[in-house]
Design a protein around this motif. Sequence first.
Motif, mmCIF file in Angstrom:
data_model
loop_
_atom_site.group_PDB
_atom_site.id
_atom_site.type_symbol
_atom_site.label_atom_id
_atom_site.label_comp_id
_atom_site.label_asym_id
_atom_site.label_seq_id
_atom_site.Cartn_x
_atom_site.Cartn_y
_atom_site.Cartn_z
ATOM 1 N N VAL A 58 0.789 -1.414 -0.092
ATOM 2 C CA VAL A 58 -0.073 -0.193 0.037
ATOM 3 C C VAL A 58 0.837 1.304 -0.078
ATOM 4 O O VAL A 58 0.628 2.186 -0.650
ATOM 5 C CB VAL A 58 -0.875 -0.072 1.060
ATOM 6 N N SER A 59 1.910 1.300 0.715
ATOM 7 C CA SER A 59 2.842 2.571 0.726
ATOM 8 C C SER A 59 3.456 2.811 -0.445
ATOM 9 O O SER A 59 3.678 3.779 -1.020
ATOM 10 C CB SER A 59 4.068 1.985 1.804
ATOM 11 N N TRP A 60 3.769 1.649 -1.333
ATOM 12 C CA TRP A 60 4.397 1.693 -2.834
ATOM 13 C C TRP A 60 3.377 2.380 -3.456
ATOM 14 O O TRP A 60 3.783 3.265 -4.388
ATOM 15 C CB TRP A 60 4.873 0.384 -3.196
ATOM 16 N N LEU A 61 2.346 1.887 -3.359
ATOM 17 C CA LEU A 61 1.245 2.485 -4.389
ATOM 18 C C LEU A 61 0.665 3.902 -4.066
ATOM 19 O O LEU A 61 0.417 4.490 -5.008
ATOM 20 C CB LEU A 61 -0.008 1.462 -4.450
ATOM 21 N N LEU A 62 0.699 4.117 -2.867
ATOM 22 C CA LEU A 62 0.015 5.257 -2.457
ATOM 23 C C LEU A 62 1.366 6.536 -2.949
ATOM 24 O O LEU A 62 1.037 7.546 -3.587
ATOM 25 C CB LEU A 62 0.128 5.576 -1.043
ATOM 26 N N VAL A 63 2.596 6.309 -3.086
ATOM 27 C CA VAL A 63 3.641 7.020 -3.559
ATOM 28 C C VAL A 63 3.421 7.205 -5.054
ATOM 29 O O VAL A 63 3.521 7.868 -5.475
ATOM 30 C CB VAL A 63 5.056 6.456 -2.942
ATOM 31 N N ALA A 64 3.150 5.990 -5.603
ATOM 32 C CA ALA A 64 2.923 5.920 -7.252
ATOM 33 C C ALA A 64 1.812 6.710 -7.510
ATOM 34 O O ALA A 64 2.123 7.389 -8.438
ATOM 35 C CB ALA A 64 2.538 4.347 -7.609
ATOM 36 N N VAL A 65 0.803 6.750 -6.611
ATOM 37 C CA VAL A 65 -0.421 7.641 -7.299
ATOM 38 C C VAL A 65 0.087 9.079 -7.009
ATOM 39 O O VAL A 65 -0.186 9.784 -7.923
ATOM 40 C CB VAL A 65 -1.451 7.401 -6.077
ATOM 41 N N LEU A 66 0.883 9.503 -5.932
ATOM 42 C CA LEU A 66 1.135 10.762 -5.813
ATOM 43 C C LEU A 66 2.106 11.202 -7.092
ATOM 44 O O LEU A 66 1.994 12.430 -7.587
ATOM 45 C CB LEU A 66 1.749 11.123 -4.557
ATOM 46 N N ILE A 67 3.044 10.432 -7.333
ATOM 47 C CA ILE A 67 4.125 10.825 -8.337
ATOM 48 C C ILE A 67 3.268 10.900 -9.722
ATOM 49 O O ILE A 67 3.460 11.740 -10.477
ATOM 50 C CB ILE A 67 5.086 9.718 -8.454
ATOM 51 N N SER A 68 2.358 9.890 -9.921
ATOM 52 C CA SER A 68 1.412 9.728 -10.986
ATOM 53 C C SER A 68 0.659 11.487 -11.484
ATOM 54 O O SER A 68 0.900 11.694 -12.322
ATOM 55 C CB SER A 68 0.552 8.830 -11.174
ATOM 56 N N SER A 69 0.049 11.851 -10.240
ATOM 57 C CA SER A 69 -0.394 13.049 -10.242
ATOM 58 C C SER A 69 0.457 14.049 -10.677
ATOM 59 O O SER A 69 0.077 14.914 -11.360
ATOM 60 C CB SER A 69 -1.176 13.232 -9.033
ATOM 61 N N LEU A 70 1.561 14.088 -9.829
ATOM 62 C CA LEU A 70 2.644 14.995 -10.172
ATOM 63 C C LEU A 70 3.149 15.149 -11.718
ATOM 64 O O LEU A 70 3.321 16.161 -12.157
ATOM 65 C CB LEU A 70 3.983 14.924 -9.304
ATOM 66 N N GLY A 71 3.050 13.963 -12.344
ATOM 67 C CA GLY A 71 3.325 13.661 -13.626
ATOM 68 C C GLY A 71 2.312 14.345 -14.542
ATOM 69 O O GLY A 71 2.826 14.923 -15.663
ATOM 70 N N ASN A 72 1.081 14.217 -14.036
ATOM 71 C CA ASN A 72 -0.013 14.839 -14.717
ATOM 72 C C ASN A 72 0.102 16.527 -14.788
ATOM 73 O O ASN A 72 -0.229 16.890 -15.800
ATOM 74 C CB ASN A 72 -1.531 14.285 -14.140
ATOM 75 N N MET A 73 0.526 16.748 -13.721
ATOM 76 C CA MET A 73 0.958 18.374 -13.603
ATOM 77 C C MET A 73 1.965 18.755 -14.528
ATOM 78 O O MET A 73 1.988 19.782 -15.185
ATOM 79 C CB MET A 73 1.309 18.742 -12.340
ATOM 80 N N THR A 74 2.871 18.068 -14.779
ATOM 81 C CA THR A 74 4.067 18.365 -15.833
ATOM 82 C C THR A 74 3.395 18.180 -16.953
ATOM 83 O O THR A 74 3.901 19.047 -18.164
ATOM 84 C CB THR A 74 5.333 17.286 -15.483
#
Length: 291
Positions: free
Chosen positions: A152-168
């Motif tokens: 779950v910890s890995w996936l939550l970080v993945a979600v946040l990074i993916s969202s930041l990727g959307n912002m880029t």
Amino acid sequence: MFIALSYILVVLIWGSSWIAITYQYGIVPDELSVSYRFFIASLCLFITCKAKKESIGISLKNYPMIILMGSTMFCFNYLFTYYGMHDVVSGLAAILFSLMVMSNAFFEKLFFGRTVENRIIAAAIIGIIGLILIFFTEINEQANNIDTIYGVSWLLVAVLISSLGNMTAIVNINRGIPIIKANAHAMLWGSIISFAVAIILGKPIVFDSNPSYIFSLIYLAVAASAITFVCYLILIREIGSTRTAYTSLLFPVVALIISTMAGEYSWSLYSLIGVIFILFGTWLALPKITK
């Protein structure tokens, strides 16, 4: 009509890619599988640019954001997803990734000052409830597993990074960089960085010649990356990243339909109600597409 078609393609292709990813586990380290996938996807997009007689160059002043886009959208979010999927059942992973609707809304407000409509937040909550209903039994069986916490910890970080990727991606779109060109360069950098991570971690540089690995890699690279990410960024440009992120709630529905056709899944009353919730949430979140 084109927006609706792009939305459908994203849902159908990425909804089936969860199954394709399972064939990537085994001989090849996760870091290399991600690197191979986005190198092939990048090559496809560069060839597309050349075929359209378009320039493939990007201004140096825009390149830092391209590299950041590559590291977030096409590298670390996938690496952390792969790490998490080793310890988390697919249902829980689907619920965690549905939180990207919320994280995209937060980051759009933080970085761009955009206010998210209440109906989209309500739609996200309804959709997440639907996913919980669908996967309640599967999640309940793994609730006391200590490895689940790490997953779950890995996936939550993945979600946040993916969202930041959307912002880029939003920044690059606002700068007028053509989507295919931006994706081609960003995917190449995602591939390079992922390969570098494999070397740093001392992973063996190998390739799996098994047909199931090769065919799944081609599908993930061409259909689920080169084609679908272009559609995904078009949706971000046209309807915003928060509405676009709602596609993540529909991926499990596609996966379940495929599993049902293969005789691997039996529907219950809870799962049927859950799907109804998700479909209603989709209708609520996407009024502009239906016009």
